[in-house]
Enzyme design. Sequence first.
Site, PDB file in Angstrom:
ATOM      1  CB  THR A  55      -5.012  -2.796 -10.353  1.00 36.11           C
ATOM      2  OG1 THR A  55      -5.107  -2.038  -8.970  1.00 36.11           O
ATOM      3  CG2 THR A  55      -4.320  -1.907 -11.211  1.00 36.11           C
ATOM      4  NE  ARG A  62      -2.826   1.901  -0.631  1.00 31.74           N
ATOM      5  CZ  ARG A  62      -2.798   1.213  -1.645  1.00 31.74           C
ATOM      6  NH1 ARG A  62      -3.717   1.355  -2.715  1.00 31.74           N
ATOM      7  NH2 ARG A  62      -1.852   0.145  -1.670  1.00 31.74           N
ATOM      8  CB  VAL A  63      -1.064   7.377  -3.454  1.00 29.61           C
ATOM      9  CG1 VAL A  63      -0.565   7.033  -4.812  1.00 29.61           C
ATOM     10  CG2 VAL A  63      -1.996   8.419  -3.235  1.00 29.61           C
ATOM     11  N   GLY A  64      -1.444   3.813  -4.020  1.00 31.03           N
ATOM     12  CA  GLY A  64      -0.917   2.791  -3.968  1.00 31.03           C
ATOM     13  C   GLY A  64       0.199   2.552  -5.263  1.00 31.03           C
ATOM     14  N   GLY A  99      -1.745  -5.788  -7.823  1.00 31.20           N
ATOM     15  CA  GLY A  99      -1.314  -6.575  -6.566  1.00 31.20           C
ATOM     16  C   GLY A  99      -1.223  -5.644  -5.321  1.00 31.20           C
ATOM     17  N   GLY A 127       0.107  -2.971  -3.408  1.00 31.50           N
ATOM     18  CA  GLY A 127       0.842  -1.830  -3.888  1.00 31.50           C
ATOM     19  C   GLY A 127       2.109  -1.748  -3.200  1.00 31.50           C
TER      20      GLY A 127
END
Length: 325
Positions: free
Chosen positions: A191, A219-221, A243, A245
């Site tokens: 990221t 999937r969303v972090g 990191g 998430g």
Amino acid sequence: MQVIAQAPVTLLVHGGAGTLRRADLSPTQECEYREILDQALRAGQTLLLQGGTALDAVVAAVCVLEDCPLFNAGKGSVFTHEGRNEMDAAVMDGATGQAGAVAGVVSVRNPVLAAQAVMQRSGHVFLMGQGAEAFARAQGLALEGPEYFHTAHRWQQLQTALAQNQVMLDHDGHRSQGQPAPEPIDRKFGTVGAVALDAQGHLAAATSTGGMTNKMFGRVGDSPLIGAGTYACDATAAVSATGAGEFFMRGVVAHDIAARMAYGGLSLAEATQATLHEKLDATGGRGGVIALDRHGHYQLAFNTEGMYRGVVQGEGPPQIAIYRD
């Protein structure tokens, strides 16, 4: 009467944390990472020295990192289980408390610009998937086909992940000599993000990511979630995280740092260290944050072996580091 000097304009960037050891990067590779971090810092610094806003500076810095295939954002984004690039980004303006975010975009060249447009032109905070794509198109943002985001290195990461039936995090040792490894080849969090303090004393934060290699559909972090991976408030701090998430989401890490300052009276350094200890170390989470307050105090903190990071203040030269030592 005490006169408090205005803190110098300041910009911090990160390009991911993880198992980053000197043995894992060749001198050429290390130079490439350092060069692009330097470019990102100088892009934001130039705007800040010209009187630009903290928001403009963090967006400019993150755009540089999104355009580079070395980092897991924009052009260098990792692949999902289905072999797609699904990207997330967020921005927050500490002066106004306004924020914008997108998730699951597949064709936006610079997701951070889409997040900024959501904040400034949509009347909403968070758009996702096809809605975010349609909005970006309507705003005239640059779009690209799948081939733009397809890089051989990321594709090979997906094949390895599929073969091992694992979800892989980015940035954790390149192991370029091809030695067998009992753990995933890439255990680093690629990221990217930036936080800035401008000449008017305002703060801003921006974060952008491609997520996890072989991640599940949808999937969303933490990166696009305001308060988890991205947060900014002039009264406390601007924070951008990188990191695993799920840990940052459960710990609401970015906001937790600001809350400890607002409600507990902690300094930026104290708040950052307390949050990392209680929200990451204690729960098994890994990663790091860059954090900045309105006095120009800053933290580049992580609990991994390294983090791609850099800082520039005033007219000074960028300072860049990768390893813990």
